[in-house]
Design a protein around this motif. Structure first.
Motif, PDB file in Angstrom:
ATOM      1  N   ALA A  42       0.828  -1.207   0.000  1.00  0.00           N
ATOM      2  CA  ALA A  42       0.000   0.000   0.000  1.00  0.00           C
ATOM      3  C   ALA A  42       0.860   1.253   0.000  1.00  0.00           C
ATOM      4  O   ALA A  42       0.588   2.220  -0.713  1.00  0.00           O
ATOM      5  CB  ALA A  42      -0.925  -0.001   1.224  1.00  0.00           C
ATOM      6  N   GLY A  43       1.927   1.234   0.815  1.00  0.00           N
ATOM      7  CA  GLY A  43       2.818   2.382   0.841  1.00  0.00           C
ATOM      8  C   GLY A  43       3.526   2.580  -0.474  1.00  0.00           C
ATOM      9  O   GLY A  43       3.707   3.702  -0.937  1.00  0.00           O
ATOM     10  N   ALA A  44       3.942   1.493  -1.101  1.00  0.00           N
ATOM     11  CA  ALA A  44       4.618   1.601  -2.391  1.00  0.00           C
ATOM     12  C   ALA A  44       3.681   2.163  -3.452  1.00  0.00           C
ATOM     13  O   ALA A  44       4.071   2.980  -4.286  1.00  0.00           O
ATOM     14  CB  ALA A  44       5.143   0.229  -2.817  1.00  0.00           C
ATOM     15  N   ALA A  45       2.421   1.721  -3.415  1.00  0.00           N
ATOM     16  CA  ALA A  45       1.451   2.235  -4.389  1.00  0.00           C
ATOM     17  C   ALA A  45       1.204   3.719  -4.174  1.00  0.00           C
ATOM     18  O   ALA A  45       1.095   4.499  -5.123  1.00  0.00           O
ATOM     19  CB  ALA A  45       0.137   1.459  -4.275  1.00  0.00           C
ATOM     20  N   ALA A  46       1.121   4.130  -2.903  1.00  0.00           N
ATOM     21  CA  ALA A  46       0.911   5.544  -2.616  1.00  0.00           C
ATOM     22  C   ALA A  46       2.107   6.374  -3.054  1.00  0.00           C
ATOM     23  O   ALA A  46       1.968   7.486  -3.558  1.00  0.00           O
ATOM     24  CB  ALA A  46       0.646   5.742  -1.116  1.00  0.00           C
ATOM     25  N   ALA A  47       3.320   5.811  -2.871  1.00  0.00           N
ATOM     26  CA  ALA A  47       4.525   6.534  -3.261  1.00  0.00           C
ATOM     27  C   ALA A  47       4.564   6.808  -4.748  1.00  0.00           C
ATOM     28  O   ALA A  47       5.094   7.829  -5.193  1.00  0.00           O
ATOM     29  CB  ALA A  47       5.764   5.742  -2.835  1.00  0.00           C
ATOM     30  N   GLU A  48       4.012   5.896  -5.537  1.00  0.00           N
ATOM     31  CA  GLU A  48       3.990   6.109  -6.976  1.00  0.00           C
ATOM     32  C   GLU A  48       3.156   7.328  -7.359  1.00  0.00           C
ATOM     33  O   GLU A  48       3.339   7.892  -8.431  1.00  0.00           O
ATOM     34  CB  GLU A  48       3.415   4.861  -7.673  1.00  0.00           C
ATOM     35  CG  GLU A  48       4.323   3.642  -7.621  1.00  0.00           C
ATOM     36  CD  GLU A  48       5.619   3.868  -8.385  1.00  0.00           C
ATOM     37  OE1 GLU A  48       5.574   4.569  -9.416  1.00  0.00           O
ATOM     38  OE2 GLU A  48       6.661   3.367  -7.953  1.00  0.00           O
ATOM     39  N   ARG A  49       2.237   7.723  -6.470  1.00  0.00           N
ATOM     40  CA  ARG A  49       1.348   8.841  -6.795  1.00  0.00           C
ATOM     41  C   ARG A  49       1.837  10.166  -6.233  1.00  0.00           C
ATOM     42  O   ARG A  49       1.413  11.220  -6.689  1.00  0.00           O
ATOM     43  CB  ARG A  49      -0.056   8.559  -6.238  1.00  0.00           C
ATOM     44  CG  ARG A  49      -0.676   7.266  -6.714  1.00  0.00           C
ATOM     45  CD  ARG A  49      -2.131   7.188  -6.298  1.00  0.00           C
ATOM     46  NE  ARG A  49      -2.322   7.091  -4.871  1.00  0.00           N
ATOM     47  CZ  ARG A  49      -2.497   5.957  -4.204  1.00  0.00           C
ATOM     48  NH1 ARG A  49      -2.489   4.819  -4.859  1.00  0.00           N
ATOM     49  NH2 ARG A  49      -2.689   5.951  -2.905  1.00  0.00           N
ATOM     50  N   THR A  50       2.726  10.132  -5.246  1.00  0.00           N
ATOM     51  CA  THR A  50       3.072  11.357  -4.548  1.00  0.00           C
ATOM     52  C   THR A  50       3.877  12.320  -5.411  1.00  0.00           C
ATOM     53  O   THR A  50       3.657  13.539  -5.352  1.00  0.00           O
ATOM     54  CB  THR A  50       3.863  11.044  -3.266  1.00  0.00           C
ATOM     55  OG1 THR A  50       4.959  10.178  -3.595  1.00  0.00           O
ATOM     56  CG2 THR A  50       2.978  10.369  -2.233  1.00  0.00           C
ATOM     57  N   ALA A  51       4.833  11.813  -6.187  1.00  0.00           N
ATOM     58  CA  ALA A  51       5.661  12.710  -7.001  1.00  0.00           C
ATOM     59  C   ALA A  51       4.834  13.457  -8.049  1.00  0.00           C
ATOM     60  O   ALA A  51       4.944  14.692  -8.155  1.00  0.00           O
ATOM     61  CB  ALA A  51       6.807  11.935  -7.646  1.00  0.00           C
ATOM     62  N   PRO A  52       3.982  12.780  -8.846  1.00  0.00           N
ATOM     63  CA  PRO A  52       3.139  13.533  -9.783  1.00  0.00           C
ATOM     64  C   PRO A  52       2.210  14.513  -9.092  1.00  0.00           C
ATOM     65  O   PRO A  52       1.974  15.614  -9.605  1.00  0.00           O
ATOM     66  CB  PRO A  52       2.350  12.425 -10.504  1.00  0.00           C
ATOM     67  CG  PRO A  52       3.204  11.217 -10.383  1.00  0.00           C
ATOM     68  CD  PRO A  52       3.853  11.330  -9.036  1.00  0.00           C
ATOM     69  N   LEU A  53       1.687  14.158  -7.915  1.00  0.00           N
ATOM     70  CA  LEU A  53       0.804  15.078  -7.202  1.00  0.00           C
ATOM     71  C   LEU A  53       1.575  16.292  -6.690  1.00  0.00           C
ATOM     72  O   LEU A  53       1.063  17.413  -6.722  1.00  0.00           O
ATOM     73  CB  LEU A  53       0.121  14.353  -6.038  1.00  0.00           C
ATOM     74  CG  LEU A  53      -0.966  13.355  -6.433  1.00  0.00           C
ATOM     75  CD1 LEU A  53      -1.426  12.556  -5.225  1.00  0.00           C
ATOM     76  CD2 LEU A  53      -2.143  14.061  -7.075  1.00  0.00           C
ATOM     77  N   ALA A  54       2.812  16.090  -6.249  1.00  0.00           N
ATOM     78  CA  ALA A  54       3.621  17.221  -5.811  1.00  0.00           C
ATOM     79  C   ALA A  54       3.930  18.144  -6.989  1.00  0.00           C
ATOM     80  O   ALA A  54       3.910  19.371  -6.849  1.00  0.00           O
ATOM     81  CB  ALA A  54       4.919  16.724  -5.166  1.00  0.00           C
ATOM     82  N   GLY A  55       4.225  17.561  -8.146  1.00  0.00           N
ATOM     83  CA  GLY A  55       4.435  18.377  -9.339  1.00  0.00           C
ATOM     84  C   GLY A  55       3.193  19.164  -9.701  1.00  0.00           C
ATOM     85  O   GLY A  55       3.281  20.331 -10.120  1.00  0.00           O
TER      86      GLY A  55
END
Length: 377
Positions: A42-55
């Motif tokens: 779950a954490g790995a899946a969330a991490a995949e989304r954090t960088a695009p959301l920060a951008g």
């Protein structure tokens, strides 16, 4: 609040440049933890989304900063974005978001001096983020654990972050101002007008944070831990006639891994991008043309007596308009769209690299997290 070249002398500009560089370096390390996610699938899946959301947060801040709103006679204001970024993606990542915005504005649009880039990062990225997130965390601890509390805390944190930036600028001007202006007048004028601008900042921040929380509260950094874990109470069986055994202590039930929500995250990302493009490409045409708070104070009190021309004043996108396009609506709208795209690309690229470096370091040290609770995302 974008400080032009020439407002502050070379020593103060250089010193703030060192401060800004050090803060960005520290933020890069902190952002690795904020963007890496928790352990497990779950954490790995969330991490995949954090960088695009920060951008996307960086691109959204760039777009909304184009929307100057009137605050007093002949004066306007715009979003600074430190509070919004810190609450949505974390304080370290928030510093980087605003820094990317300031870099793009200075290099591409001649907004904010290049020699004053350290001043602007210190004032608009570091001060606003630190002050806002400290206030936000303090309020969240004392307010009820509800989504509304996050919105209220966001409003108050954003409100005070803007005058805090005005105070920081006044302090820097006291140290290295190039014009002979009584510092008391600078302080009164800067704080007064930026208190009014802070109301607009607070409203924009609270509305944006509230909108994201309503859809995906799990993606808001400042809302982590808002939901309490489920508890299971058990008691041993008793034979007929026996006294009932005392109820056992509650045992926490591990939360099940959330189901993948790529589609809803993609929709949120697309909605955010669409909002940024509409703001920068369309609504910005109707923004107030009055000078912002710093420009107004500088003009009224002579702070701009030794202001210098921007090194990128001949940029094809200077002053948020595309060179050689005569239609002002088309020129400004296209410049805004280009700015959103460039900020999104640069910001996402930076955050993807930061996250991958953290993930690679963790993979090389498989026991790095042993004995320590993982961060939640």
């Amino acid at each position: 609040m974008h400080v032009p070249d020439g407002f502050l002398n070379a020593p103060v500009s250089a010193a703030t440049g060192v401060v800004a560089a050090a803060a960005v370096a520290v933020s890069l390390r902190g952002a690795r933890r904020e963007l890496a996610g928790a352990a497990g699938p779950a954490g790995a899946a969330a991490a995949e989304r954090t960088a695009p959301l920060a951008g996307l947060v960086a691109a959204f801040i760039f777009a909304v900063q184009m929307l100057n709103f009137p605050v007093a006679a002949g004066t306007s204001g715009h979003l600074l974005g430190g509070a919004l970024a810190a609450i949505l993606v974390g304080p370290y990542t928030g510093v980087l978001c605003v820094s990317v915005v300031l870099l793009m504005q200075g290099v591409l649009f001649a907004d904010g001096g290049l020699t004053a880039l350290g001043v602007n990062i210190t004032d608009m990225a570091i001060v606003t983020t630190v002050v806002a997130y400290a206030l936000f965390r303090g309020l969240v601890k004392v307010l009820p654990r509800r989504r509304r509390s996050i919105t209220v805390a966001s409003f108050v944190a954003a409100l005070f972050s803007v005058p805090a930036a005005a105070v920081a600028f006044t302090a820097l001007y006291a140290l290295g101002g190039t014009a002979d202006v009584p510092i008391g007048k600078v302080f009164t004028a800067m704080v007064g007008v930026h208190l009014l601008i802070g109301i607009g900042e607070a409203a924009i921040t609270a509305l944006t944070v509230g909108a994201v929380i309503a859809v995906r509260p799990d993606l808001v950094y400042g809302a982590r831990g808002l939901t309490k874990p489920l508890e299971l109470r058990t008691s041993p069986l008793t034979a007929p006639g026996d006294e009932p055994a005392p109820e056992a202590a509650p045992a926490p039930v591990p939360a099940a891994a959330p189901a993948p929500a790529r589609r809803s995250v993609r929709r949120l990302w697309l909605a955010g991008l669409a909002a940024a493009l509409v703001c920068a490409g369309g609504i910005s045409y109707y923004a107030s043309a009055s000078p912002d708070g710093l420009e107004k104070v500088a003009h009224d009190h002579g702070i701009d007596a030794k202001a210098e021309d921007h090194a990128a004043k001949d940029s094809p996108l200077a002053d948020y308009s595309v060179k050689d396009i005569t239609d002002p609506r088309l020129s400004g709208g296209l410049a805004g769209v280009i700015g959103v795209g460039a900020t999104l690309a640069v910001g996402t690229g930076v955050f993807v690299v930061v996250r991958r470096r953290r993930s690679a370091a963790t993979a090389e040290r498989p026991d790095a997290g042993a004995g320590r609770p993982s961060e939640s995302v």
